[in-house]
Design a protein around this motif. Structure first.
Motif, PDB file in Angstrom:
ATOM      1  N   GLY A 197       0.794  -1.232   0.000  1.00 35.97           N
ATOM      2  CA  GLY A 197       0.000   0.000   0.000  1.00 35.97           C
ATOM      3  C   GLY A 197       0.818   1.268   0.000  1.00 35.97           C
ATOM      4  O   GLY A 197       0.514   2.203  -0.738  1.00 35.97           O
ATOM      5  N   VAL A 198       1.831   1.313   0.837  1.00 33.95           N
ATOM      6  CA  VAL A 198       2.731   2.466   0.940  1.00 33.95           C
ATOM      7  C   VAL A 198       4.139   1.938   1.148  1.00 33.95           C
ATOM      8  O   VAL A 198       4.364   0.730   1.257  1.00 33.95           O
ATOM      9  N   GLU A 199       5.082   2.871   1.196  1.00 34.76           N
ATOM     10  CA  GLU A 199       6.468   2.498   1.450  1.00 34.76           C
ATOM     11  C   GLU A 199       6.572   1.730   2.763  1.00 34.76           C
ATOM     12  O   GLU A 199       5.960   2.097   3.779  1.00 34.76           O
ATOM     13  N   THR A 200       7.318   0.655   2.731  1.00 33.68           N
ATOM     14  CA  THR A 200       7.622  -0.070   3.960  1.00 33.68           C
ATOM     15  C   THR A 200       9.119  -0.281   4.021  1.00 33.68           C
ATOM     16  O   THR A 200       9.818  -0.185   2.993  1.00 33.68           O
ATOM     17  N   ALA A 201       9.622  -0.528   5.202  1.00 34.14           N
ATOM     18  CA  ALA A 201      11.060  -0.695   5.382  1.00 34.14           C
ATOM     19  C   ALA A 201      11.274  -1.660   6.532  1.00 34.14           C
ATOM     20  O   ALA A 201      10.695  -1.483   7.607  1.00 34.14           O
ATOM     21  N   GLY A 202      12.085  -2.688   6.298  1.00 31.08           N
ATOM     22  CA  GLY A 202      12.334  -3.605   7.392  1.00 31.08           C
ATOM     23  C   GLY A 202      12.747  -4.977   6.936  1.00 31.08           C
ATOM     24  O   GLY A 202      13.257  -5.175   5.825  1.00 31.08           O
ATOM     25  N   TYR A 203      12.506  -5.946   7.809  1.00 32.44           N
ATOM     26  CA  TYR A 203      12.959  -7.308   7.617  1.00 32.44           C
ATOM     27  C   TYR A 203      11.798  -8.153   7.090  1.00 32.44           C
ATOM     28  O   TYR A 203      10.833  -8.409   7.815  1.00 32.44           O
ATOM     29  N   PRO A 204      11.866  -8.602   5.820  1.00 33.41           N
ATOM     30  CA  PRO A 204      10.760  -9.376   5.246  1.00 33.41           C
ATOM     31  C   PRO A 204      10.659 -10.753   5.911  1.00 33.41           C
ATOM     32  O   PRO A 204      11.648 -11.482   6.016  1.00 33.41           O
ATOM     33  N   GLN A 205       9.467 -11.068   6.356  1.00 38.60           N
ATOM     34  CA  GLN A 205       9.227 -12.358   6.991  1.00 38.60           C
ATOM     35  C   GLN A 205       8.338 -13.219   6.103  1.00 38.60           C
ATOM     36  O   GLN A 205       7.521 -12.712   5.329  1.00 38.60           O
ATOM     37  N   LEU A 206       8.473 -14.524   6.238  1.00 40.42           N
ATOM     38  CA  LEU A 206       7.668 -15.462   5.468  1.00 40.42           C
ATOM     39  C   LEU A 206       7.690 -16.798   6.200  1.00 40.42           C
ATOM     40  O   LEU A 206       8.751 -17.262   6.620  1.00 40.42           O
ATOM     41  N   PHE A 263       1.553  15.325   4.925  1.00 41.20           N
ATOM     42  CA  PHE A 263       1.689  14.013   5.556  1.00 41.20           C
ATOM     43  C   PHE A 263       2.658  13.129   4.780  1.00 41.20           C
ATOM     44  O   PHE A 263       3.380  12.318   5.369  1.00 41.20           O
ATOM     45  N   ALA A 264       2.705  13.273   3.456  1.00 42.24           N
ATOM     46  CA  ALA A 264       3.680  12.508   2.685  1.00 42.24           C
ATOM     47  C   ALA A 264       5.099  12.927   3.051  1.00 42.24           C
ATOM     48  O   ALA A 264       6.007  12.090   3.132  1.00 42.24           O
ATOM     49  N   GLY A 265       5.309  14.225   3.263  1.00 38.95           N
ATOM     50  CA  GLY A 265       6.631  14.687   3.683  1.00 38.95           C
ATOM     51  C   GLY A 265       7.019  14.144   5.041  1.00 38.95           C
ATOM     52  O   GLY A 265       8.169  13.736   5.260  1.00 38.95           O
ATOM     53  N   ALA A 266       6.066  14.131   5.967  1.00 33.36           N
ATOM     54  CA  ALA A 266       6.342  13.582   7.296  1.00 33.36           C
ATOM     55  C   ALA A 266       6.648  12.090   7.205  1.00 33.36           C
ATOM     56  O   ALA A 266       7.599  11.588   7.816  1.00 33.36           O
ATOM     57  N   PHE A 267       5.842  11.371   6.422  1.00 35.94           N
ATOM     58  CA  PHE A 267       6.038   9.927   6.287  1.00 35.94           C
ATOM     59  C   PHE A 267       7.361   9.626   5.587  1.00 35.94           C
ATOM     60  O   PHE A 267       8.046   8.649   5.929  1.00 35.94           O
ATOM     61  N   THR A 268       7.740  10.449   4.615  1.00 40.19           N
ATOM     62  CA  THR A 268       9.038  10.283   3.966  1.00 40.19           C
ATOM     63  C   THR A 268      10.148  10.281   5.000  1.00 40.19           C
ATOM     64  O   THR A 268      11.021   9.408   5.010  1.00 40.19           O
ATOM     65  N   SER A 324      -3.599   6.231  -7.181  1.00 37.79           N
ATOM     66  CA  SER A 324      -3.840   5.294  -8.281  1.00 37.79           C
ATOM     67  C   SER A 324      -2.573   4.988  -9.076  1.00 37.79           C
ATOM     68  O   SER A 324      -2.574   4.099  -9.925  1.00 37.79           O
ATOM     69  N   SER A 325      -1.495   5.690  -8.793  1.00 41.35           N
ATOM     70  CA  SER A 325      -0.261   5.537  -9.566  1.00 41.35           C
ATOM     71  C   SER A 325       0.533   4.330  -9.091  1.00 41.35           C
ATOM     72  O   SER A 325       0.624   4.055  -7.884  1.00 41.35           O
ATOM     73  N   ASP A 326       1.153   3.617 -10.024  1.00 40.31           N
ATOM     74  CA  ASP A 326       2.048   2.518  -9.672  1.00 40.31           C
ATOM     75  C   ASP A 326       3.344   3.021  -9.058  1.00 40.31           C
ATOM     76  O   ASP A 326       4.168   2.223  -8.598  1.00 40.31           O
ATOM     77  N   PHE A 327       3.553   4.348  -9.064  1.00 35.79           N
ATOM     78  CA  PHE A 327       4.730   4.929  -8.440  1.00 35.79           C
ATOM     79  C   PHE A 327       4.413   5.477  -7.045  1.00 35.79           C
ATOM     80  O   PHE A 327       5.299   5.983  -6.366  1.00 35.79           O
ATOM     81  N   TYR A 328       3.159   5.389  -6.625  1.00 39.02           N
ATOM     82  CA  TYR A 328       2.750   5.931  -5.323  1.00 39.02           C
ATOM     83  C   TYR A 328       3.367   5.110  -4.195  1.00 39.02           C
ATOM     84  O   TYR A 328       3.303   3.880  -4.200  1.00 39.02           O
ATOM     85  N   THR A 329       3.961   5.796  -3.230  1.00 42.22           N
ATOM     86  CA  THR A 329       4.495   5.124  -2.043  1.00 42.22           C
ATOM     87  C   THR A 329       3.986   5.748  -0.754  1.00 42.22           C
ATOM     88  O   THR A 329       4.335   5.276   0.330  1.00 42.22           O
ATOM     89  N   GLY A 330       3.182   6.806  -0.859  1.00 45.61           N
ATOM     90  CA  GLY A 330       2.792   7.545   0.336  1.00 45.61           C
ATOM     91  C   GLY A 330       3.872   8.506   0.780  1.00 45.61           C
ATOM     92  O   GLY A 330       3.700   9.232   1.753  1.00 45.61           O
ATOM     93  N   ALA A 344      11.126   7.678  -1.793  1.00 38.70           N
ATOM     94  CA  ALA A 344      10.928   8.117  -0.406  1.00 38.70           C
ATOM     95  C   ALA A 344      12.217   8.812   0.007  1.00 38.70           C
ATOM     96  O   ALA A 344      13.045   8.254   0.722  1.00 38.70           O
ATOM     97  N   HIS A 345      12.362  10.047  -0.475  1.00 38.48           N
ATOM     98  CA  HIS A 345      13.656  10.728  -0.388  1.00 38.48           C
ATOM     99  C   HIS A 345      13.513  12.050   0.348  1.00 38.48           C
ATOM    100  O   HIS A 345      12.661  12.867   0.020  1.00 38.48           O
ATOM    101  N   GLY A 346      14.418  12.255   1.324  1.00 35.66           N
ATOM    102  CA  GLY A 346      14.291  13.372   2.252  1.00 35.66           C
ATOM    103  C   GLY A 346      14.179  14.732   1.623  1.00 35.66           C
ATOM    104  O   GLY A 346      13.374  15.560   2.047  1.00 35.66           O
ATOM    105  N   TRP A 347      14.990  15.012   0.594  1.00 36.45           N
ATOM    106  CA  TRP A 347      14.987  16.381   0.080  1.00 36.45           C
ATOM    107  C   TRP A 347      13.708  16.680  -0.698  1.00 36.45           C
ATOM    108  O   TRP A 347      13.476  17.825  -1.093  1.00 36.45           O
TER     109      TRP A 347
END
Length: 953
Positions: free
Chosen positions: A44-53, A363-368, A667-673, A693-696
């Motif tokens: 749904g949005v950008e995620t970051a971490g350790y992928p589990q399965l 909110f996208a800036g904060a989430f970034t 709706s964009s395939d480039f959307y990450t939140g 998901a880039h700070g600047w």
């Protein structure tokens, strides 16, 4: 944990994919020679971490010890797959379904490949040699062979007959293929060219020799049966045998049906024959290919059980692929979050307005920044830091930190300070002890650009500005001063900076680059504030003098009257840069009379998705950075800041919407939140390495609180502050909360063009003081604070907590003290001679009476979750009377924009169901009581968080 919210795609033998979203299992299976089994999860949005399965069961292919599972991670779907590639090794004639190749990678059954103008599906990928049966027995000494098909026979080709090598001297016949449709196990209908088949003919079908037993001519072709059943899975076309001449002659007798090896090596089988021949050496490119993402890993699974991969910095999509034969059942594809943990209730600040795109932008800036904030212990970090991007470079960059520090603080308050401080400490520890240069990054060239040294120093000053940590500021001062000396060492004889290094351009910029001098000027201006705050007025004065000299030098040498703008550099005098011309306005270099002209020139660079880096005169393309990017969030941030400074809020917001609009399009395939590192002129990202998901990218998020809402610190730690709302006609109201060391500063403003009224509520911590700069929407505006007159007929009237006021242009600036909410109301003065927009009472109207003030109470049952219904209760009270009439309720945020009007009951109450919210976020609700004959109209603003329990906390 962060769990997937959708299955984006499924390929091959995958069952139960959607059960993964419900806590269930999915099974992936690949058979030998079949299509790979692939599913792509969407978080749904950008995620970051350790992928589990969790691996529930494993069924290896015969002879294997386990199954090979590939997992790939990508921020966007367009960059999830790497196409298959190969090179045609042997000319493939028209009509053939076999294409031989060499050096092939990522080739799969089910992919498509294009030859000429036609696309073909790949039905087989194999390593077997290309072979055709011998259609007629050949005796020893023969030099002519009847091959079952000539489709891959080429003069000069080396073939093997009975294991012995021979060379084709000539192909004596033409390749002949016949289209057919199976009717039964041993009967077909031949149609189209060459369909005149007769009994006794020998044909090759799917690599086997077939003898025609019966043939009947039809209007459309020939109906035929064979002496033996068709091969299993037989596909059109059939081929007629043809002769070739070989050398040397056969040494032995060769029986009919012997497989003649035509082409050694690998080959693709296509769904239909080629429309035209394909020459050897032709490049093969298949789609979609292998899911590789930006990063990927391959593991061999032999036993069931839970698994956890290495930390994946940033992705939205995760592919799980079985690309070799076997079967596996999986469940629980979660991600153990590794960035800063914060849910909606953990935000210390917020921004909301009547404009949904701007709300999403903040909110996208904060989430970034949340995805960029990495705790100690992750990636072997000793201290928490702020990376430049979640995906790439996952390094510290001062050019990003100059934006990230304040955005992170405005969103998360004190929780952000260890990350900011850890990053600054790392930079200070790496300062060059000889030159004083501060590092640009912890990767990719530590000392990359002189401007980046200044960015690191200015971020250190910002830390004190926002956090107010005096001891830390004093400890940083020597490093900051050494960095200034290093920068000053690059002044040339014209008093301008020359460094011949890259900055954000990522390519060397030579000569007197205007932006480079502007960065040094901004550094000096920050040092003036810093030294004054630390009690060093003499140093501050020296830096101020240096700044004024630099301003004069820039105007003397780098302004072009013919261009009506500042030039890029003395090396490129016909290039108009967006950065330097924006700098000139926001830093006060451009004389007031030139500002509007510069803004007009800059607007020529707008693309509908932000400004490009530059323009050339005569007209030419923009310069680009080293990777071809023309639109960068940094230059757009500088230009929108320039437009705020020039008083043009409307165009600043227009530029913000243009740039960030594509980034917050769900709706964009480039959307990450989150917000992006770059984008192209079509409003998307065109390189897989670019960070989504880039700070600047979040600079304009900070401007929404500091310019549109208008809250800025004027002394360290907001002990003194400025509230200067900068309204635009496209925004009806804006609401912001800014964390400070003493507590939040809350500002809510609303405007009404119709009655030329501007209201702003300011709540600041006790013990602080500040200025409230209030726009006057009419020449005769009067101002009240909490019902007390404070500005009437151009004069200040004393009131509680308001110590003074002065007129500045079309604004009145009030000096105030924190502690209690101050409600400012600016409206045209009413009296015996009201302005035309105020109705004059007629004799039939009731005489004016003093109305009582209404108080609005609201209640929302919390927590509010995605997909649930929420009831809002409203109560309106007033002293000595029960209010009547109605309330208007406006709801904005979390994917909804609704308005309601509800009547009050006999007790002054009403209730209503709010809309079902589609995604997480903050929601603003504005309740306006319309008033009645005895009670004054009033309004109230509330905000609450919509949470998704599936997302990380």
């Amino acid at each position: 944990m962060h769990d997937p919210v959708d299955i984006r795609s499924v390929r091959g033998r995958v069952s139960g994919a959607r059960e993964l979203l419900k806590g269930g299992s999915a099974t992936l299976e690949m058979v030998d020679g079949g299509e790979p089994a692939i599913l792509v999860l969407d978080y749904g949005v950008e995620t970051a971490g350790y992928p589990q399965l969790t691996v529930d069961s494993v069924t290896p292919d015969d002879g294997a010890t386990g199954v090979q599972l590939r997992q790939a991670y990508s921020e966007s779907m367009p960059f999830m797959y790497t196409p298959g590639t190969a090179t045609v090794s042997v000319k493939a004639p028209a009509g053939t379904r076999k294409v031989r190749y060499s050096s092939g990678t990522n080739l799969f059954v089910g992919d498509t490949v294009q030859f000429g103008a036609e696309q073909y599906e790949i039905t087989g990928v194999g390593t077997a040699d290309a072979a055709v049966p011998l259609a007629k027995a050949a005796p020893a000494g023969a030099t002519r062979l009847q091959l079952g098909s000539l489709e891959e026979a080429v003069a000069g080709q080396v073939i093997r007959v009975g294991g012995a090598p021979h060379t084709i001297v000539a192909v004596d016949g033409a390749p002949t293929s016949i289209n057919f449709a199976p009717i039964s196990a041993d009967m077909v209908a031949f149609f189209g060219p060459n369909s005149n088949v007769a009994a006794g003919d020998v044909l090759t079908i799917s690599g086997e020799l077939m003898t025609v037993a019966f043939a009947q001519t039809q209007p459309w072709g020939t109906l035929a049966s064979f002496t033996t059943p068709l091969p299993t899975g037989a596909t059109s076309p059939a081929h007629k045998p043809g002769p070739v001449t070989i050398t040397p002659a056969l040494a032995n007798d060769v029986p009919v049906g012997t497989q003649v090896i035509l082409a050694p090596g690998t080959g693709l089988t296509l769904s239909r024959g080629l429309a035209e021949s394909v020459e050897a050496g032709t490049a093969i490119r298949t789609k979609p290919g292998m899911p590789t993402g930006y990063t990927n890993n391959v593991t061999t699974l032999a036993n069931p059980g839970p698994t956890e991969g290495a930390n994946e910095g940033g992705f939205r999509f995760r592919a799980i692929a079985l690309t070799k034969p076997g079967k596996v059942t999986i469940s629980a594809p979660s991600v153990r979050w590794s960035a800063h943990r914060a849910g909606a209730d953990d935000y210390a600040g917020h921004f909301l307005s009547s404009d949904e795109t701007l709300n999403k932008a903040w909110f996208a800036g904060a989430f970034t920044n949340q995805t960029n904030m990495v705790p100690a212990g992750v990636d072997d970090l000793d201290v928490p830091v702020i990376y430049d991007g979640a995906k790439r470079d996952r390094a510290l960059w001062s050019g990003d930190l100059i934006v990230q520090g304040r955005v992170a603080y405005q969103a998360f308050g004190a929780a952000a300070l260890p990350y900011w401080k850890g990053t600054l400490d790392t930079f200070m520890d790496m300062q060059n002890p000889v030159t004083g240069e501060l590092p640009s990054s912890t990767c990719c060239g530590i000392f990359y650009a002189t401007t980046y040294s200044a960015y690191a120093a200015m971020s250190a000053i910002d830390y004190y500005r926002y956090a107010g940590d005096l001891d830390y500021a004093r400890s940083l001062l020597p490093a900051v001063e050494r960095a200034e000396k290093f920068h000053a060492s690059h002044l040339n004889e014209n008093g301008l900076i020359v460094t011949n290094d890259p900055d954000y351009w990522q390519t060397r910029q030579d000569g007197e680059v205007t932006h480079y001098s502007m960065v040094y000027l901004e550094f000096l201006q920050n040092l003036v504030w810093f030294e004054n705050e630390l009690g060093h007025p003499e140093k501050a004065a020296r830096y101020a003098e240096a700044a004024e000299r630099l301003k004069a030098n820039i105007n003397d040498h780098l302004w072009s009257d013919s261009l009506g703008a500042y030039i890029h550099s003395d090396v490129m005098p016909t290039v108009i840069p967006a950065d330097a011309n924006s700098d000139a306005i926001r830093l006060g270099v451009a004389p007031r009379g030139k500002v509007q002209g510069i803004l007009d020139v800059l607007r020529r660079t707008w693309t509908g998705h932000g400004n490009v880096l530059s323009q050339s005169v005569p007209a030419g393309p923009s310069l680009a950075d080293g990777y071809g990017h023309e639109i960068e969030p940094l230059t757009n941030t500088w230009e929108s800041e320039a437009r705020y400074v020039a008083g043009d809020t409307e165009s600043a917001l227009e530029l913000t919407r243009d740039l960030i609009g594509p980034m917050v399009d769900e709706s964009s395939d480039f959307y990450t939140g989150a917000l992006w590192e770059f984008l192209d002129q079509s409003g998307i990202v065109d390189e897989s390495r670019d960070s989504l998901a880039h700070g600047w990218g979040a600079g304009q998020s900070a401007q929404l609180l500091e310019r549109l809402v208008g809250v800025r610190p004027t002394s360290a730690g907001y002990h003194k502050w400025l509230v200067e709302p900068m309204p635009a006609t496209s925004v009806d109201w804006a609401d912001g909360s800014v964390p400070t060391p003493s507590g939040p500063i809350d500002v809510l403003w609303g405007q009404s063009e119709g009655d030329r009224r501007f209201d702003v509520d300011v709540t600041a911590p006790a013990g602080t003081s500040g200025q409230v700069s209030l726009p006057l929407l009419s020449n005769d505006a009067a101002v009240q604070v909490n019902g007390h007159d404070v500005w009437v007929d151009g004069k200040f009237v004393a009131a509680p907590q308001v110590d003074g006021a002065e007129l500045s242009g079309d604004r009145v600036i009030f000096s105030v003290r924190g502690g209690e909410t101050l409600r400012f109301r600016s409206a045209p003065k009413t009296g015996p001679t009201p302005p035309p927009v105020v109705a004059t009472p007629t004799p039939t109207q009731a005489p004016a009476v003093d109305k009582v003030v209404a108080r609005i109470g609201t209640k929302v049952v919390k927590p509010v979750e995605v997909g649930t219904k929420v009831r809002l209760r409203v109560t309106v009270r007033a002293r000595g009377v029960v209010p009547s009439g109605s309330v208007e309720v406006k709801v904005r945020g979390a994917g909804k924009k609704k308005s309601y009007e509800k009547s009050l009951n006999s007790r002054g109450r009403t209730k209503l169901w709010l809309p079902v919210f589609k995604w997480p976020g903050r929601v603003a609700v504005k309740v306006r009581y319309m008033g009645d004959s005895a009670v004054e109209a009033q309004w109230k603003k509330i905000a609450f968080a919509v949470v998704d329990r599936r997302t990380v906390r």
